[in-house]
Enzyme design. Sequence first.
Site, PDB file in Angstrom:
ATOM      1  N   GLU A  12       0.814  -1.208   0.000  1.00  0.00           N
ATOM      2  CA  GLU A  12       0.000   0.000   0.000  1.00  0.00           C
ATOM      3  C   GLU A  12       0.852   1.265   0.000  1.00  0.00           C
ATOM      4  OE1 GLU A  12      -3.891  -1.619   2.465  1.00  0.00           O
ATOM      5  OE2 GLU A  12      -2.101  -1.008   3.580  1.00  0.00           O
ATOM      6  N   GLY A  78     -12.883  -3.556   2.562  1.00  0.00           N
ATOM      7  CA  GLY A  78     -14.000  -4.343   2.066  1.00  0.00           C
ATOM      8  C   GLY A  78     -15.240  -3.483   1.941  1.00  0.00           C
ATOM      9  N   MET A 173      -9.232  -2.164   9.013  1.00  0.00           N
ATOM     10  CA  MET A 173      -8.707  -2.529  10.320  1.00  0.00           C
ATOM     11  C   MET A 173      -7.806  -1.478  10.978  1.00  0.00           C
ATOM     12  SD  MET A 173      -7.915  -6.581   9.505  1.00  0.00           S
ATOM     13  CE  MET A 173      -7.537  -7.015  11.206  1.00  0.00           C
ATOM     14  N   GLU A 174      -7.707  -0.262  10.395  1.00  0.00           N
ATOM     15  CA  GLU A 174      -6.777   0.719  10.961  1.00  0.00           C
ATOM     16  C   GLU A 174      -7.312   2.137  11.076  1.00  0.00           C
ATOM     17  OE1 GLU A 174      -4.953  -2.741   9.377  1.00  0.00           O
ATOM     18  OE2 GLU A 174      -5.734  -1.124   8.092  1.00  0.00           O
ATOM     19  N   ASP A 197     -12.355  -6.081  -1.784  1.00  0.00           N
ATOM     20  CA  ASP A 197     -13.203  -7.265  -1.651  1.00  0.00           C
ATOM     21  C   ASP A 197     -14.648  -6.859  -1.391  1.00  0.00           C
ATOM     22  OD1 ASP A 197     -11.513  -6.726   0.862  1.00  0.00           O
ATOM     23  OD2 ASP A 197     -13.244  -7.753   1.697  1.00  0.00           O
TER      24      ASP A 197
END
Length: 230
Positions: A12, A78, A173-174, A197
């Site tokens: 990333e 996602g 998640m961050e 996703d």
Amino acid sequence: MTIGIIAAMQMELDGLKTVMADAVTETVSGMEFVRGRIAGKNVVAVVCGIGKVFAAMCAQTLILKYAPDAVLNIGVAGAVGPGLRVLDLVVADRVCQHDLDTSPLGDPVGMVSGVNLVYFPADPGLSGALLRAAAGCGYSAVAGTVASGDQFVADPARKEQIHTLFGAAAVEMEGGSVAQVCAVNAVPFAVLRCVSDGDGGGMDYETFAPRAARQSIDVVLRFLEYEVTV
């Protein structure tokens, strides 16, 4: 102006490091911070690692050591909101943490105790510039809520629950941790995510994550060409 850029994974961030002039690398608390210039702007880029704890450690270290004027958290996510497709981009207008839950004590689900907020608003100037940059790259992008938690969310029922509870467009998640740390330190922030996703869950991720990461980098490079004020 110094802009801090945090990503969870090396893929990333690699596209930024390759174009950085006068790059200097320092390792702090096990994280590699790369300082340099992109499009005439001072940039500090760092891979924090996956999950909210790593993200919070990284954001606090970045702020204390390098004093950025703004922080961007970039990468993949996602889709949980309707209409989003793989490789669409989401620029957060606000960020929350879907796995925080003290509701048995009477709190709203997702409320961060101590600051008593469910949602952390992103800086409008930074977010607006990211949306313009996405359009300039020819990518489809929307503003929306990004929800964070220490889970790779692939189950459709859980996705629907997060969307219903928080109005979320994307889940990762961050970003929620980065947002919380920035808010406490009064540092403007923005969160950019490219959808890796959707309905296919993990299968989509394995196929599309590298392309999604590349698109988020393309947008950041275009963003850095702009004159941005915070």
